[in-house]
Design a protein around this motif. Structure first.
Motif, short mmCIF file in Angstrom:
data_model
loop_
_atom_site.label_atom_id
_atom_site.label_comp_id
_atom_site.label_asym_id
_atom_site.label_seq_id
_atom_site.Cartn_x
_atom_site.Cartn_y
_atom_site.Cartn_z
N GLU A 38 -34.86 19.38 28.60
CA GLU A 38 -34.79 18.48 27.64
C GLU A 38 -33.33 18.25 27.16
OE1 GLU A 38 -35.61 15.33 24.73
OE2 GLU A 38 -36.90 16.20 26.19
N ARG A 39 -32.74 19.25 27.13
CA ARG A 39 -31.21 19.20 26.64
C ARG A 39 -30.35 18.61 27.73
NH1 ARG A 39 -28.08 24.31 23.69
NH2 ARG A 39 -26.48 23.12 23.28
N SER A 40 -30.94 19.06 29.07
CA SER A 40 -30.16 18.44 30.17
C SER A 40 -30.23 16.87 30.23
CB SER A 40 -30.46 19.14 31.63
OG SER A 40 -30.25 20.72 31.46
N VAL A 41 -31.53 16.51 29.96
CA VAL A 41 -31.70 15.08 30.01
C VAL A 41 -31.00 14.30 28.94
CG1 VAL A 41 -33.31 13.07 29.93
CG2 VAL A 41 -34.00 15.27 31.25
N ALA A 42 -30.95 14.99 27.73
CA ALA A 42 -30.21 14.49 26.58
C ALA A 42 -28.57 14.46 27.00
CB ALA A 42 -30.54 15.39 25.41
N GLY A 43 -28.12 15.42 27.49
CA GLY A 43 -26.97 15.45 27.94
C GLY A 43 -26.21 14.43 28.71
N TYR A 127 -39.03 7.93 27.93
CA TYR A 127 -40.09 8.26 28.78
C TYR A 127 -39.83 9.39 29.42
CZ TYR A 127 -43.87 7.64 31.98
OH TYR A 127 -44.91 7.65 32.77
N ALA A 128 -38.41 9.68 30.07
CA ALA A 128 -38.03 10.78 30.60
C ALA A 128 -38.24 12.17 29.88
CB ALA A 128 -36.67 10.69 31.39
N HIS A 129 -37.72 11.78 28.50
CA HIS A 129 -37.92 13.08 27.68
C HIS A 129 -39.42 13.38 27.44
CE1 HIS A 129 -33.67 13.30 26.22
NE2 HIS A 129 -33.50 11.83 26.10
N ARG A 155 -42.37 19.60 39.25
CA ARG A 155 -42.23 19.19 38.22
C ARG A 155 -40.43 19.44 37.91
NH1 ARG A 155 -47.28 19.77 37.43
NH2 ARG A 155 -48.55 17.87 36.49
N LEU A 156 -40.17 20.57 38.23
CA LEU A 156 -38.89 21.08 37.88
C LEU A 156 -38.00 20.45 38.94
CD1 LEU A 156 -36.71 23.27 37.22
CD2 LEU A 156 -37.36 25.03 39.06
N GLY A 157 -38.35 20.08 40.06
CA GLY A 157 -37.75 19.37 41.24
C GLY A 157 -37.19 18.08 40.60
N MET A 158 -38.28 17.46 39.96
CA MET A 158 -37.92 16.20 39.46
C MET A 158 -37.39 16.00 38.07
SD MET A 158 -39.74 13.79 41.44
CE MET A 158 -38.75 14.51 42.42
N ALA A 159 -37.33 17.13 37.33
CA ALA A 159 -36.57 17.09 36.15
C ALA A 159 -35.24 16.87 36.38
CB ALA A 159 -36.95 18.35 35.39
N VAL A 163 -31.47 14.41 36.10
CA VAL A 163 -30.00 14.52 35.83
C VAL A 163 -29.15 14.34 36.78
CG1 VAL A 163 -28.52 16.46 35.06
CG2 VAL A 163 -30.69 16.50 34.07
N GLY A 164 -29.34 14.67 37.99
CA GLY A 164 -28.46 14.58 39.12
C GLY A 164 -28.38 13.20 39.55
N HIS A 165 -29.40 12.50 39.79
CA HIS A 165 -29.36 11.12 40.02
C HIS A 165 -28.74 10.13 38.89
CE1 HIS A 165 -31.43 6.78 40.08
NE2 HIS A 165 -30.90 7.11 41.64
N CYS A 166 -28.79 10.51 37.69
CA CYS A 166 -28.23 9.82 36.61
C CYS A 166 -26.47 9.91 36.91
CB CYS A 166 -28.71 10.27 35.22
SG CYS A 166 -30.20 9.46 34.82
#
Length: 188
Positions: A38-43, A127-129, A155-159, A163-166
């Motif tokens: 979650e913190r990675s996505v928020a970043g 939605y990602a969060h 799920r780990l791969g997708m999460a 981050v990488g794609h963004c």
């Protein structure tokens, strides 16, 4: 002499206070997998969304033309593509259909303006969060259907893909901003 004794007393008081505070501090609770992801996505969200907001409406259709840029996405298409992939990946993590009709990896054709693009982007991060928040020790590596063709993923791969794609597209959008003499918000 009085100054030296006073300074020594002050330093002892300071060290003693620090020791007392250190004894009261509790060790931090370990974070859950969902909290870390979650913190990675928020970043990435905290850099990507402000970059999308920084481009003026009249430049949202900008795409570089000089050099080797034939056929690249416009700034708006970059933002919508990231949002659509966030939805696709989030849906894969949740093992459900995306909550909106995406029209593919480039997002719905109905999303046209800057305001619509930014709204679509922000909603995709929400939605990602939601999706990343469901990842735990029990389902982290469980095979799930890949949203990109045949096969499975985790799920780990997708999460981590979110981050990488963004950040991949963030780098491109930063170039677009700078080509238009706009300093990206994260660089100000």
């Amino acid at each position: 002499m009085k100054t030296t004794k006073g300074l020594l007393a002050f330093l002892l008081l300071l060290v003693g206070s620090g020791c007392a505070l250190a004894q009261d501090a509790k060790p931090a609770e370990p974070r859950s997998i969902a909290q870390v992801l979650e913190r990675s996505v928020a970043g990435v969200e905290s850099e990507f969304v402000p970059a999308a907001e920084a481009m003026p409406e009249d430049k949202y259709s900008f795409a570089p033309t000089s050099g080797e840029f034939k056929g690249v996405r416009t700034f708006a298409q970059q933002a919508r593509h990231v949002a659509a992939v966030n939805y696709l990946v989030g849906a894969a993590i949740l093992e459900e259909k995306p909550p909106i009709e995406l029209g593919g990896e480039n997002g719905p054709d109905s999303v046209k303006s800057k305001a619509e693009s930014v709204k679509f982007l922000k909603e995709s991060f929400a939605y990602a969060h939601k999706a990343v928040g469901t990842i735990n020790d029990g389902n982290l590596l469980k095979p799930i259907k890949s949203p990109f063709g045949e096969g499975t993923t985790t799920r780990l791969g997708m999460a981590t893909l979110i981050v990488g794609h963004c950040f991949d597209h963030y780098g491109q959008m930063v170039e677009y901003l700078r080509m238009n003499s706009i300093i990206p918000p994260a660089s100000r």
